[in-house]
Design a protein around this motif. Structure first.
Motif, PDB file in Angstrom:
ATOM      1  N   SER A  98       0.832  -1.086   0.082  1.00 56.01           N
ATOM      2  CA  SER A  98       0.124  -0.075   0.006  1.00 56.01           C
ATOM      3  C   SER A  98       0.822   1.389  -0.037  1.00 56.01           C
ATOM      4  CB  SER A  98      -0.771   0.060   1.369  1.00 56.01           C
ATOM      5  OG  SER A  98      -1.715  -1.032   1.298  1.00 56.01           O
ATOM      6  N   PRO A  99       0.518   2.175  -0.571  1.00 55.46           N
ATOM      7  CA  PRO A  99       1.324   3.346  -0.876  1.00 55.46           C
ATOM      8  C   PRO A  99       1.536   4.325   0.355  1.00 55.46           C
ATOM      9  CG  PRO A  99      -0.636   3.705  -2.321  1.00 55.46           C
ATOM     10  CD  PRO A  99      -0.634   2.144  -1.722  1.00 55.46           C
ATOM     11  N   ALA A 100       2.279   5.258   0.438  1.00 54.73           N
ATOM     12  CA  ALA A 100       2.393   6.316   1.673  1.00 54.73           C
ATOM     13  C   ALA A 100       2.818   7.581   0.716  1.00 54.73           C
ATOM     14  CB  ALA A 100       3.136   6.043   2.498  1.00 54.73           C
ATOM     15  N   THR A 101       2.487   8.642   1.321  1.00 55.21           N
ATOM     16  CA  THR A 101       3.122  10.118   0.736  1.00 55.21           C
ATOM     17  C   THR A 101       3.332  10.902   1.836  1.00 55.21           C
ATOM     18  OG1 THR A 101       2.745  11.640  -0.765  1.00 55.21           O
ATOM     19  CG2 THR A 101       0.850  10.938   0.687  1.00 55.21           C
ATOM     20  N   ASP A 102       4.316  11.836   1.632  1.00 54.92           N
ATOM     21  CA  ASP A 102       4.712  12.743   2.633  1.00 54.92           C
ATOM     22  C   ASP A 102       4.287  14.091   1.960  1.00 54.92           C
ATOM     23  OD1 ASP A 102       6.369  13.319   0.377  1.00 54.92           O
ATOM     24  OD2 ASP A 102       8.116  12.942   1.768  1.00 54.92           O
ATOM     25  N   GLY A 103       3.489  14.104   0.886  1.00 49.64           N
ATOM     26  CA  GLY A 103       2.988  15.417   0.383  1.00 49.64           C
ATOM     27  C   GLY A 103       4.040  15.686  -0.764  1.00 49.64           C
ATOM     28  N   TYR A 150       6.467  13.182  -2.544  1.00 52.23           N
ATOM     29  CA  TYR A 150       6.358  12.037  -3.099  1.00 52.23           C
ATOM     30  C   TYR A 150       5.556  10.761  -2.513  1.00 52.23           C
ATOM     31  CZ  TYR A 150      11.241  14.101  -3.989  1.00 52.23           C
ATOM     32  OH  TYR A 150      12.202  14.860  -4.324  1.00 52.23           O
ATOM     33  N   VAL A 151       5.278   9.853  -3.467  1.00 53.83           N
ATOM     34  CA  VAL A 151       4.668   8.632  -3.125  1.00 53.83           C
ATOM     35  C   VAL A 151       5.505   7.379  -3.087  1.00 53.83           C
ATOM     36  CG1 VAL A 151       2.787   7.126  -4.121  1.00 53.83           C
ATOM     37  CG2 VAL A 151       2.631   9.712  -4.576  1.00 53.83           C
ATOM     38  N   TYR A 152       5.363   6.685  -1.984  1.00 53.61           N
ATOM     39  CA  TYR A 152       6.050   5.661  -1.852  1.00 53.61           C
ATOM     40  C   TYR A 152       5.681   4.256  -1.863  1.00 53.61           C
ATOM     41  CZ  TYR A 152       8.635   9.615   0.259  1.00 53.61           C
ATOM     42  OH  TYR A 152       9.438  10.715   0.227  1.00 53.61           O
ATOM     43  N   PHE A 153       6.058   3.221  -2.393  1.00 55.43           N
ATOM     44  CA  PHE A 153       5.409   1.773  -2.277  1.00 55.43           C
ATOM     45  C   PHE A 153       6.452   0.909  -2.713  1.00 55.43           C
ATOM     46  CE2 PHE A 153       5.293   3.433  -6.645  1.00 55.43           C
ATOM     47  CZ  PHE A 153       5.197   2.462  -7.506  1.00 55.43           C
ATOM     48  N   SER A 188       6.974  -3.067  -4.455  1.00 54.00           N
ATOM     49  CA  SER A 188       6.774  -4.066  -5.765  1.00 54.00           C
ATOM     50  C   SER A 188       7.367  -5.600  -5.562  1.00 54.00           C
ATOM     51  CB  SER A 188       6.876  -3.706  -7.032  1.00 54.00           C
ATOM     52  OG  SER A 188       6.930  -4.333  -7.987  1.00 54.00           O
ATOM     53  N   MET A 189       6.658  -6.372  -6.055  1.00 53.68           N
ATOM     54  CA  MET A 189       7.240  -7.894  -6.186  1.00 53.68           C
ATOM     55  C   MET A 189       8.533  -7.808  -7.097  1.00 53.68           C
ATOM     56  SD  MET A 189       5.783 -10.162  -4.024  1.00 53.68           S
ATOM     57  CE  MET A 189       6.013 -11.442  -4.539  1.00 53.68           C
ATOM     58  N   ASP A 190       8.784  -6.890  -7.735  1.00 56.01           N
ATOM     59  CA  ASP A 190       9.971  -6.890  -8.357  1.00 56.01           C
ATOM     60  C   ASP A 190      10.936  -6.857  -7.686  1.00 56.01           C
ATOM     61  OD1 ASP A 190       9.965  -4.146  -7.948  1.00 56.01           O
ATOM     62  OD2 ASP A 190       9.669  -3.444 -10.040  1.00 56.01           O
ATOM     63  N   GLY A 191      11.058  -6.800  -6.368  1.00 54.99           N
ATOM     64  CA  GLY A 191      12.163  -6.380  -5.476  1.00 54.99           C
ATOM     65  C   GLY A 191      12.719  -5.014  -5.081  1.00 54.99           C
ATOM     66  N   TYR A 192      11.796  -4.072  -5.577  1.00 61.46           N
ATOM     67  CA  TYR A 192      12.229  -2.525  -5.306  1.00 61.46           C
ATOM     68  C   TYR A 192      11.105  -1.960  -4.484  1.00 61.46           C
ATOM     69  CZ  TYR A 192      15.997  -2.950  -8.998  1.00 61.46           C
ATOM     70  OH  TYR A 192      17.058  -3.355  -9.377  1.00 61.46           O
ATOM     71  N   TYR A 193      11.519  -0.916  -3.744  1.00 67.33           N
ATOM     72  CA  TYR A 193      10.675  -0.055  -3.155  1.00 67.33           C
ATOM     73  C   TYR A 193      11.012   1.331  -3.888  1.00 67.33           C
ATOM     74  CZ  TYR A 193       8.428  -2.814   0.550  1.00 67.33           C
ATOM     75  OH  TYR A 193       7.710  -3.701   1.025  1.00 67.33           O
ATOM     76  N   TYR A 194       9.818   2.114  -4.356  1.00 67.94           N
ATOM     77  CA  TYR A 194       9.904   3.052  -5.240  1.00 67.94           C
ATOM     78  C   TYR A 194       9.565   4.536  -4.280  1.00 67.94           C
ATOM     79  CZ  TYR A 194       9.938  -0.183  -9.153  1.00 67.94           C
ATOM     80  OH  TYR A 194      10.426  -1.107  -9.985  1.00 67.94           O
ATOM     81  N   ALA A 195      10.050   5.492  -4.903  1.00 62.40           N
ATOM     82  CA  ALA A 195       9.609   6.982  -4.564  1.00 62.40           C
ATOM     83  C   ALA A 195       9.216   7.686  -5.995  1.00 62.40           C
ATOM     84  CB  ALA A 195      10.479   7.756  -3.832  1.00 62.40           C
ATOM     85  N   LEU A 196       8.234   8.102  -6.159  1.00 61.84           N
ATOM     86  CA  LEU A 196       7.634   9.000  -7.372  1.00 61.84           C
ATOM     87  C   LEU A 196       7.131  10.428  -6.957  1.00 61.84           C
ATOM     88  CD1 LEU A 196       5.232   5.944  -9.224  1.00 61.84           C
ATOM     89  CD2 LEU A 196       7.591   6.057  -9.326  1.00 61.84           C
ATOM     90  N   SER A 237       3.991  -2.219   3.649  1.00 60.79           N
ATOM     91  CA  SER A 237       3.794  -1.056   3.250  1.00 60.79           C
ATOM     92  C   SER A 237       4.700   0.128   3.778  1.00 60.79           C
ATOM     93  CB  SER A 237       2.407  -0.527   3.139  1.00 60.79           C
ATOM     94  OG  SER A 237       1.456  -1.669   2.644  1.00 60.79           O
ATOM     95  N   PRO A 238       5.193   0.859   3.035  1.00 60.62           N
ATOM     96  CA  PRO A 238       6.189   1.876   3.805  1.00 60.62           C
ATOM     97  C   PRO A 238       5.094   3.096   4.826  1.00 60.62           C
ATOM     98  CG  PRO A 238       5.596   2.538   1.550  1.00 60.62           C
ATOM     99  CD  PRO A 238       5.112   1.385   1.623  1.00 60.62           C
ATOM    100  N   ILE A 239       6.017   3.495   5.587  1.00 57.75           N
ATOM    101  CA  ILE A 239       5.529   4.525   6.502  1.00 57.75           C
ATOM    102  C   ILE A 239       6.557   5.723   6.501  1.00 57.75           C
ATOM    103  CG2 ILE A 239       3.871   3.218   7.883  1.00 57.75           C
ATOM    104  CD1 ILE A 239       6.179   3.768  10.111  1.00 57.75           C
ATOM    105  N   VAL A 240       6.196   6.766   6.825  1.00 61.23           N
ATOM    106  CA  VAL A 240       7.042   7.977   6.685  1.00 61.23           C
ATOM    107  C   VAL A 240       7.121   9.044   7.980  1.00 61.23           C
ATOM    108  CG1 VAL A 240       7.583   9.927   5.171  1.00 61.23           C
ATOM    109  CG2 VAL A 240       6.289   8.358   3.993  1.00 61.23           C
ATOM    110  N   GLN A 241       8.475   9.039   8.439  1.00 60.63           N
ATOM    111  CA  GLN A 241       8.607   9.692   9.652  1.00 60.63           C
ATOM    112  C   GLN A 241       9.402  10.895   9.501  1.00 60.63           C
ATOM    113  OE1 GLN A 241       6.919   9.045  12.673  1.00 60.63           O
ATOM    114  NE2 GLN A 241       8.036  10.670  13.904  1.00 60.63           N
TER     115      GLN A 241
END
Length: 463
Positions: free
Chosen positions: A123-128, A130-133, A135-143, A186-190
């Motif tokens: 499940s995605p998360a955002t800090d306003g 970027y959006v973070y999430f 994938s089963m491809d082995g990567y965590y992304y920031a868009l 799912s990522p969380i942002v702090q």
């Protein structure tokens, strides 16, 4: 019977001792709420798995809605087990077709989609910004919010848990994935001091802390099994569970272990898929060992453990003023447990597995079941009053797949050998036709957003 702490004192004395301990040492740990403060920084007022509402907040009333209406639905090409978030009118949600989608929350129209190399069951998360999430491809992304990649962080690989002859199924020489291991962490942002970090677990058994702006690793903590739960932070402590059967508490700044708590480890009844929730100095979570737990958040000592009749608890619990709500697998229940003792106050029987984490909305609790029903259950009536919304897929397929409108694995197998892995695969694939709801729903302005196993993302209005 609920197993309380093994002391010879009364329940009231136990409560008094716990209260005095927290008053003296911490003046009570704060709940991991949307606006909670930690010792190291302010919890960001933005949506993630644990805090899925937008900054506008949901408008809700205490009365049970009387009807439901489909606003829109959007088709993807895979199961949608990712829980949606809403930020500034845009709905972000992943699909097992490998995409993260950004949709207009009012209309369901596509703003953009981003393709990864694997299922997006995180499940995605955002800090306003970027959006973070993951994938089963082995990567965590920031868009960025326009869907352009900023960075990606390589884990050592993501996968479903599994083994040869998993769960006693045949053939025992064949490697089998767990068919019920739906989610990635799912990522969380702090924000800690002046820097924002992203925290997430991985199938490579590590809990990671990375810089939110650059994706650079700050620290990681190694466990003995995949981590598919979503961590939560309260009072400078990060909590998460793993497939190795342990619930962990780490120092959020350093990743140092503070304590760990072991759950059951019987075959096919082991591991933690339920993400923890922290409230008033307690950590609540469920496990595959068929228990809902409450622990002392500071030291991990058991406060209570409620048995769930040999049913897994995959849902993240919802904690109210006096009740804790949790879903069960084979008994198809939404449980309402006393927050302090774990005693069952009431339960609501659905028509299938409850893997969708419940959400409290005023005097209602909202969740989905595996047969494609979305439920809004009235708390004040002890679950006796409710309304439901069946997905269109359920309406089309229930007559041939369900047994008297209820999930029945043996009935769906139609005489095939249930000890064979391929039989279980086929049954689970047939259940997907119902539009079962596995994700946790999002509530906003009397609308419910959720994804389903039929590949659709839904917006349903409650009137």
């Amino acid at each position: 019977m609920v197993k309380l702490l093994e002391h010879k004192c009364t329940k009231d004395r136990i409560r008094l001792m716990i209260t005095l301990l927290f008053n003296l040492m911490t003046l009570c740990l704060p709940s991991a709420s949307l606006f909670s403060q930690s010792a190291l920084g302010k919890q960001l007022e933005l949506p993630d798995f644990h805090h899925r509402q937008s900054e506008q907040q949901s408008i809700w009333v205490n009365s049970l809605p009387t009807s439901t209406r489909l606003n829109w639905r959007f088709k993807t090409n895979g199961q949608v087990v990712s829980s949606p978030i809403l930020y500034k009118g845009i709905l972000y949600v992943g699909s097992n077709d490998g995409h993260l989608y950004a949709l207009n929350g009012k209309t369901g129209r596509l703003n953009w989609k981003f393709k990864t190399g694997g299922a997006v069951s995180s499940s995605p998360a955002t800090d306003g910004k970027y959006v973070y999430f993951g994938s089963m491809d082995g990567y965590y992304y920031a868009l960025d919010l326009q869907g352009k990649i900023v960075w990606k962080f390589a884990t050592a690989g993501e996968k479903r848990i599994g083994a040869k002859g998993y769960g006693g199924m045949q053939p025992d020489s064949m490697y089998m994935e767990d068919l019920w291991d739906y989610f990635l962490s799912s990522p969380i942002v702090q924000k800690i001091k002046d820097t924002t970090y992203v925290f997430f677990g991985s199938s490579d058994a590590n809990l990671y802390c990375v810089n939110a702006a650059t994706g650079q690793l700050k620290w990681h903590y190694k466990t003995k099994g995949p981590i598919h739960t979503t961590p939560v932070i309260a009072n400078g402590v990060l909590y998460f569970g793993g497939w190795d059967t342990y619930l962990y508490a780490l120092n959020v700044n350093t990743g140092q272990l503070l304590w760990q708590f072991k759950t059951g480890d019987k075959p096919f009844m082991r591991g933690i898929q339920s993400s923890p929730v922290v409230s008033n100095g307690m950590v609540y979570f469920g496990a595959r060992d068929a228990h809902v737990y409450a622990l002392n958040a500071q030291n991990g000592h058991l406060i209570w453990a409620h048995p769930t009749a040999n049913s897994w608890v995959l849902t993240t619990v919802a904690v109210g003023d006096s009740l804790v709500f949790a879903g069960t697998s084979d008994t198809y229940l939404l449980l309402a447990l006393d927050k302090d003792t774990g005693e069952e106050k009431w339960h609501f029987k659905s028509r299938g597995y409850v893997y969708s984490s419940p959400v409290i909305a005023g005097e209602q609790v909202v969740f989905g079941d595996y047969t494609g029903n979305l439920y809004v259950v009235d708390i004040r009536s002890n679950g006796k009053k409710f309304i439901k919304y069946p997905t269109p897929s359920r309406q089309n397929s229930a007559g041939t797949i369900l047994n008297m409108d209820t999930l029945d694995f043996k009935f769906a197998a139609n005489g095939a050998d249930l000890y064979l892995y391929k039989t279980n695969q086929k049954v689970m694939e047939s259940f997907d036709q119902l539009g079962g709801i596995v994700c946790s729903v999002l509530l906003h302005n009397r609308k419910v957003y959720f994804g389903a196993n039929d590949g659709y993302i839904y917006s349903v209005e409650l009137k």
